[in-house]
Design an enzyme around this catalytic site. Structure first.
Site, PDB file in Angstrom:
ATOM      1  N   HIS A  81       2.168   3.406  -9.019  1.00 21.73           N
ATOM      2  CA  HIS A  81       2.010   1.966  -9.267  1.00 21.73           C
ATOM      3  C   HIS A  81       3.193   1.439 -10.080  1.00 21.73           C
ATOM      4  O   HIS A  81       3.695   0.344  -9.832  1.00 21.73           O
ATOM      5  CB  HIS A  81       0.698   1.684 -10.003  1.00 21.73           C
ATOM      6  CG  HIS A  81      -0.526   2.083  -9.226  1.00 21.73           C
ATOM      7  ND1 HIS A  81      -0.699   1.752  -7.902  1.00 21.73           N
ATOM      8  CD2 HIS A  81      -1.637   2.798  -9.574  1.00 21.73           C
ATOM      9  CE1 HIS A  81      -1.868   2.238  -7.475  1.00 21.73           C
ATOM     10  NE2 HIS A  81      -2.442   2.875  -8.467  1.00 21.73           N
TER      11      HIS A  81
ATOM     12  N   ASP B  78       0.836  -1.212   0.000  1.00 22.76           N
ATOM     13  CA  ASP B  78       0.000   0.000   0.000  1.00 22.76           C
ATOM     14  C   ASP B  78       0.868   1.259   0.000  1.00 22.76           C
ATOM     15  O   ASP B  78       1.984   1.245   0.527  1.00 22.76           O
ATOM     16  CB  ASP B  78      -0.911  -0.033   1.243  1.00 22.76           C
ATOM     17  CG  ASP B  78      -2.075   0.935   1.105  1.00 22.76           C
ATOM     18  OD1 ASP B  78      -2.377   1.372  -0.024  1.00 22.76           O
ATOM     19  OD2 ASP B  78      -2.680   1.266   2.150  1.00 22.76           O
TER      20      ASP B  78
ATOM     21  N   LEU C  64      10.475 -20.742  -5.062  1.00 23.11           N
ATOM     22  CA  LEU C  64       9.497 -19.892  -4.367  1.00 23.11           C
ATOM     23  C   LEU C  64       8.119 -19.964  -5.027  1.00 23.11           C
ATOM     24  O   LEU C  64       8.005 -19.895  -6.244  1.00 23.11           O
ATOM     25  CB  LEU C  64      10.000 -18.439  -4.425  1.00 23.11           C
ATOM     26  CG  LEU C  64       9.046 -17.382  -3.856  1.00 23.11           C
ATOM     27  CD1 LEU C  64       9.073 -17.410  -2.331  1.00 23.11           C
ATOM     28  CD2 LEU C  64       9.420 -15.987  -4.357  1.00 23.11           C
TER      29      LEU C  64
END
Ligand code: IPE
Ligand code: IPE
Ligand code: MG
Length: 244
Positions: free
Chosen positions: A34, A17, A128
């Site tokens: 962004h 955020d 991962l």
């Protein structure tokens, strides 16, 4: 990597955020925040690989984020598409396995296509697990799981008594993933914003005011070090944990 290896989390989840505020502070349009956030994603994914974490879940777009202005939603979808297109080779090379949670059927067809392709191409990788929460809401996930379980009961496959925590978990988008050990939220807010409501029940929470585009390797390692110093008691007493 000099990170202490003891008590590393297996699964870290992040609410990324603060992109909009980061852009605002620089007098730039939100979308540039962004864009800058994508760099943080790349850095954190690399770091998670180096630490050999089992899984990293990133909250990229919530069910509520559909309420944002159309132009912002469109740019976010564009960024997601470019990110996936650019990362595919690296994910394959680095043995990363992509999966998602959320209503990905609501994403634009172009995004879904590259997403499906990446999931297919990285399926079977043993490194991962990169789990992207896309059009994700914790309540929506629980609602969908409840509906599926109810239909199984209605079809006579399952009795209400047979419903257990395990049968619920098996219907969640996160089926098979361990619960996050650590939740990080950047950007200063102290709320869950409908993220992983079931899975976070015993996670350690770490809130930082750092805005997501300013969050990188150093901040990620700081969060992990903080986690490593905590005692997870799961209802027991400290004495029970230290007694051998
Ligand atoms: C997080 O940054 C990214 C998404 C929710 C997609 P924000 O866009 O929420 O940034 P702030 O909270 O407005 O600063
Ligand atoms: C949470 O951030 C969702 C994501 C990071 C994808 P928001 O910025 O949407 O959260 P709220 O609306 O401030 O709670
Ligand atoms: Mg926000």
């Amino acid at each position: 990597m000099t990170q202490e290896q003891a008590n590393l989390p297996r699964h870290v989840a992040i609410i990324m955020d603060g992109n909009g505020r980061w852009a605002n502070q620089q007098g730039k349009p939100r979308i540039m925040g962004h864009q800058a956030g994508v760099r943080s994603v790349q850095e954190v994914v690399r770091c998670a690989r180096e630490l050999d974490l089992d899984a990293l879940t990133l909250y990229a777009f919530s069910t509520e984020n559909w309420r944002r202005p159309g132009a912002e939603v469109e740019s976010l979808m564009g960024l997601l598409q470019t990110y996936l297109e650019n990362q595919l080779d690296q994910m394959v090379q680095n043995r990363v396995r992509l999966r998602t949670c959320g209503r990905t059927d609501r994403l634009p067809a172009k995004v879904r296509r590259i997403l499906d392709n990446t999931i297919r191409e990285t399926d079977g990788n043993e490194g991962l697990i990169l789990n992207l929460a896309l059009s994700y809401g914790g309540r929506d996930e629980l609602l969908r799981a409840t509906r599926r379980l109810s239909s199984r009961v209605a079809a006579g496959e399952l009795t209400p008594e047979q419903i257990s925590e395990q049968t619920i978990e098996a219907e969640l988008d996160s089926a098979g993933l361990p619960d996050p050990d650590l939740l990080i939220r950047t950007g200063g807010e102290r709320r869950l914003s409908n993220f992983l409501l079931w899975q976070l029940s015993y996670s350690e929470l770490y809130f930082t005011r750092t805005l997501w585009p300013d969050f990188g390797r150093e901040q990620f390692l700081a969060a992990i070090t903080d986690y490593q110093q905590r005692q997870r008691r799961f209802g027991r007493t400290s004495e029970q944990l230290t007694d051998v």
